[in-house]
Design an enzyme around this catalytic site. Structure first.
Site, PDB file in Angstrom:
ATOM      1  N   GLY A   9      52.660  22.175  41.499  1.00  0.00           N
ATOM      2  CA  GLY A   9      51.579  21.333  40.990  1.00  0.00           C
ATOM      3  C   GLY A   9      51.650  21.381  39.461  1.00  0.00           C
ATOM      4  O   GLY A   9      52.718  21.656  38.893  1.00  0.00           O
ATOM      5  N   LYS A  77      47.691  26.841  45.756  1.00  0.00           N
ATOM      6  CA  LYS A  77      46.264  27.170  45.815  1.00  0.00           C
ATOM      7  C   LYS A  77      46.088  28.459  46.620  1.00  0.00           C
ATOM      8  O   LYS A  77      46.807  28.671  47.612  1.00  0.00           O
ATOM      9  CB  LYS A  77      45.491  26.043  46.510  1.00  0.00           C
ATOM     10  CG  LYS A  77      45.534  24.734  45.744  1.00  0.00           C
ATOM     11  CD  LYS A  77      44.627  24.783  44.558  1.00  0.00           C
ATOM     12  CE  LYS A  77      44.656  23.474  43.795  1.00  0.00           C
ATOM     13  NZ  LYS A  77      44.011  23.611  42.480  1.00  0.00           N
ATOM     14  N   ALA A 129      46.600  22.920  32.798  1.00  0.00           N
ATOM     15  CA  ALA A 129      47.500  21.768  32.940  1.00  0.00           C
ATOM     16  C   ALA A 129      46.972  20.853  34.021  1.00  0.00           C
ATOM     17  O   ALA A 129      46.239  21.298  34.910  1.00  0.00           O
ATOM     18  CB  ALA A 129      48.902  22.242  33.305  1.00  0.00           C
ATOM     19  N   LYS A 185      40.860  37.730  35.492  1.00  0.00           N
ATOM     20  CA  LYS A 185      41.141  36.299  35.659  1.00  0.00           C
ATOM     21  C   LYS A 185      40.137  35.671  36.631  1.00  0.00           C
ATOM     22  O   LYS A 185      39.646  34.561  36.432  1.00  0.00           O
ATOM     23  CB  LYS A 185      42.567  36.097  36.169  1.00  0.00           C
ATOM     24  CG  LYS A 185      42.929  34.638  36.437  1.00  0.00           C
ATOM     25  CD  LYS A 185      42.967  33.823  35.159  1.00  0.00           C
ATOM     26  CE  LYS A 185      42.883  32.324  35.315  1.00  0.00           C
ATOM     27  NZ  LYS A 185      43.975  31.676  35.945  1.00  0.00           N
ATOM     28  N   ASN A 193      35.135  27.369  36.525  1.00  0.00           N
ATOM     29  CA  ASN A 193      35.605  26.336  37.451  1.00  0.00           C
ATOM     30  C   ASN A 193      34.497  25.594  38.212  1.00  0.00           C
ATOM     31  O   ASN A 193      34.444  24.357  38.198  1.00  0.00           O
ATOM     32  CB  ASN A 193      36.627  26.932  38.425  1.00  0.00           C
ATOM     33  CG  ASN A 193      37.917  27.334  37.716  1.00  0.00           C
ATOM     34  OD1 ASN A 193      37.882  27.727  36.560  1.00  0.00           O
ATOM     35  ND2 ASN A 193      39.039  27.259  38.384  1.00  0.00           N
ATOM     36  N   ASN A 253      40.908  20.725  28.802  1.00  0.00           N
ATOM     37  CA  ASN A 253      41.338  20.727  30.199  1.00  0.00           C
ATOM     38  C   ASN A 253      40.195  20.409  31.160  1.00  0.00           C
ATOM     39  O   ASN A 253      39.073  20.835  30.959  1.00  0.00           O
ATOM     40  CB  ASN A 253      41.899  22.115  30.532  1.00  0.00           C
ATOM     41  CG  ASN A 253      42.775  22.108  31.766  1.00  0.00           C
ATOM     42  OD1 ASN A 253      43.487  21.146  31.987  1.00  0.00           O
ATOM     43  ND2 ASN A 253      42.693  23.147  32.553  1.00  0.00           N
ATOM     44  N   GLU A 268      39.269  25.810  45.479  1.00  0.00           N
ATOM     45  CA  GLU A 268      39.440  27.256  45.659  1.00  0.00           C
ATOM     46  C   GLU A 268      38.098  27.992  45.599  1.00  0.00           C
ATOM     47  O   GLU A 268      38.060  29.188  45.337  1.00  0.00           O
ATOM     48  CB  GLU A 268      40.380  27.795  44.578  1.00  0.00           C
ATOM     49  CG  GLU A 268      41.805  27.274  44.709  1.00  0.00           C
ATOM     50  CD  GLU A 268      42.730  27.823  43.635  1.00  0.00           C
ATOM     51  OE1 GLU A 268      43.757  28.428  43.983  1.00  0.00           O
ATOM     52  OE2 GLU A 268      42.437  27.633  42.443  1.00  0.00           O
TER      53      GLU A 268
HETATM   54  O1  PAF Z   1      41.644  27.019  36.962  1.00  0.00           O
HETATM   55  C1  PAF Z   1      41.705  26.625  35.800  1.00  0.00           C
HETATM   56  O2  PAF Z   1      41.416  25.471  35.474  1.00  0.00           O
HETATM   57  C2  PAF Z   1      42.234  27.579  34.750  1.00  0.00           C
HETATM   58  O3  PAF Z   1      42.445  28.838  35.338  1.00  0.00           O
HETATM   59  C3  PAF Z   1      41.373  27.740  33.499  1.00  0.00           C
HETATM   60  C4  PAF Z   1      41.912  28.896  32.679  1.00  0.00           C
HETATM   61  C5  PAF Z   1      39.928  27.966  33.847  1.00  0.00           C
HETATM   62  C6  PAF Z   1      41.524  26.563  32.579  1.00  0.00           C
HETATM   63  O4  PAF Z   1      41.009  25.368  33.041  1.00  0.00           O
END
Ligand code: PAF
Length: 304
Positions: A9, A77, A129, A185, A193, A253, A268
């Site tokens: 992906g 995922k 990304a 993380k 998210n 992003n 997720e």
């Molecule tokens: O899942 C995501 O989108 C990424 O882990 C993060 C770091 C939150 C950036 O968008």
């Protein structure tokens, strides 16, 4: 080094793409025939802020055509980890190192059903990304990559992999405490998210409003408490600052969960905020904010 990316992906393509710039044998394995065909015919195009980069990893839907690799990096995922390993078993030999740079809780346990613990590296990435079209991705935010053995102390081997990632352009640190790594993380994703998915905003928007900063903070503090009960200690306010720092660094992003909601894919949520609720339940730690976020995202998944 022969490398395969399991799940090409946006993030898998990003890592595989740049790795193919420094190593000859890099394969992207994905279920999307269109993406694979586009990469094999015109290369993988990565849109950076100020330029476009075209790279030439090899792509396939058939892991058996590649055979065993030295390093497999898992990017599917988190709810597909077990299935993906099963489907890609042809890539895995006695000495294959499997590295997970995925979001979510529980990936390592699933990988450990297919490879020895000593061959597993857990890792985190704060890059962002998104997939634009087959063969084309946008690199929307940069951040560090952290990796650590799950159960091994071979420094030379892991330093070799960190060096490889650095040569490919990824700022990478090797960590000793892998549990802390995975939790850290997870907590970043807990804070960013679901909230971006519910509000349909880019990461940076969370920092513009007191209301979103407050929800982010509460969700993160709950997760920090659950982490502590599970054996990973973090300073709550420091973690809140860290999560906000990632939201800033990846500001342009759309989080992976927002992308999943927009593209009407399963998210997720169960392995991110859902994991906090589950683990919190096991340790009698209340997680009301995360429960609400889970229900909101599950409801969004059900909307027509
Ligand atoms: O899942 C995501 O989108 C990424 O882990 C993060 C770091 C939150 C950036 O968008």
């Amino acid at each position: 080094m022969k490398i395969a990316i399991i799940g090409a992906g946006a993030m898998g393509s990003l890592y595989g793409g740049y790795l193919s710039g420094v190593e000859d044998e890099v394969f992207l394995v994905d279920i999307s025939q269109e993406h694979v065909d586009a990469i094999n015919s015109g290369g993988l195009i990565i849109e950076e802020k100020d330029r476009e980069v075209r790279l030439h990893p090899r792509a396939t839907t058939k892991p058996e055509d590649i055979g065993q690799v030295d390093l497999a990096i898992v990017f599917v995922k988190s709810f597909l980890t077990g299935k993906a390993l099963e489907k890609n078993v042809a890539l895995l030999g006695q000495d294959t190192i499997v590295m997970s740079l995925q979001n979510g809780y529980g990936n390592i346990d699933q990988i450990a059903e297919y490879v020895r613990q000593e061959n597993i590296i857990a890792g985190t990435t704060s890059h962002g990304a998104s997939m634009l079209s087959p063969g084309r991705i946008r690199h929307a935010g940069t951040g560090d990559t952290h990796i650590g053995w799950v159960s091994n102390d071979d420094e030379d081997r892991i330093n070799g992999i960190a060096g490889l990632l650095r040569r490919a352009g990824f700022v990478t640190a090797v960590e000793k405490n892998v549990m802390e790594l995975v939790w850290s993380k997870l907590i970043i994703n807990v804070g960013i998210n679901a909230l971006t998915a519910v509000l349909r905003v880019r990461n940076k928007e969370l920092l513009r409003m007191d209301e979103t900063k407050d929800i982010l903070r509460r969700a993160v503090l709950e997760a920090v408490e659950v982490a502590a009960a599970s054996g990973a200690e973090f300073d709550g306010e420091e973690m809140v600052r860290k999560v906000m720092g990632v939201a800033f660094a990846t500001g342009e992003n759309s989080s992976s969960m927002l992308q999943d909601i927009i593209n009407r894919r399963k998210t997720e949520i169960d392995t991110i905020n859902g994991a906090i609720v589950r683990e919190g339940g096991k340790h009698s730690v209340g997680t009301p904010v995360n429960s609400v976020l889970v229900n909101l995202v599950r409801a969004l998944e059900k909307l027509e």
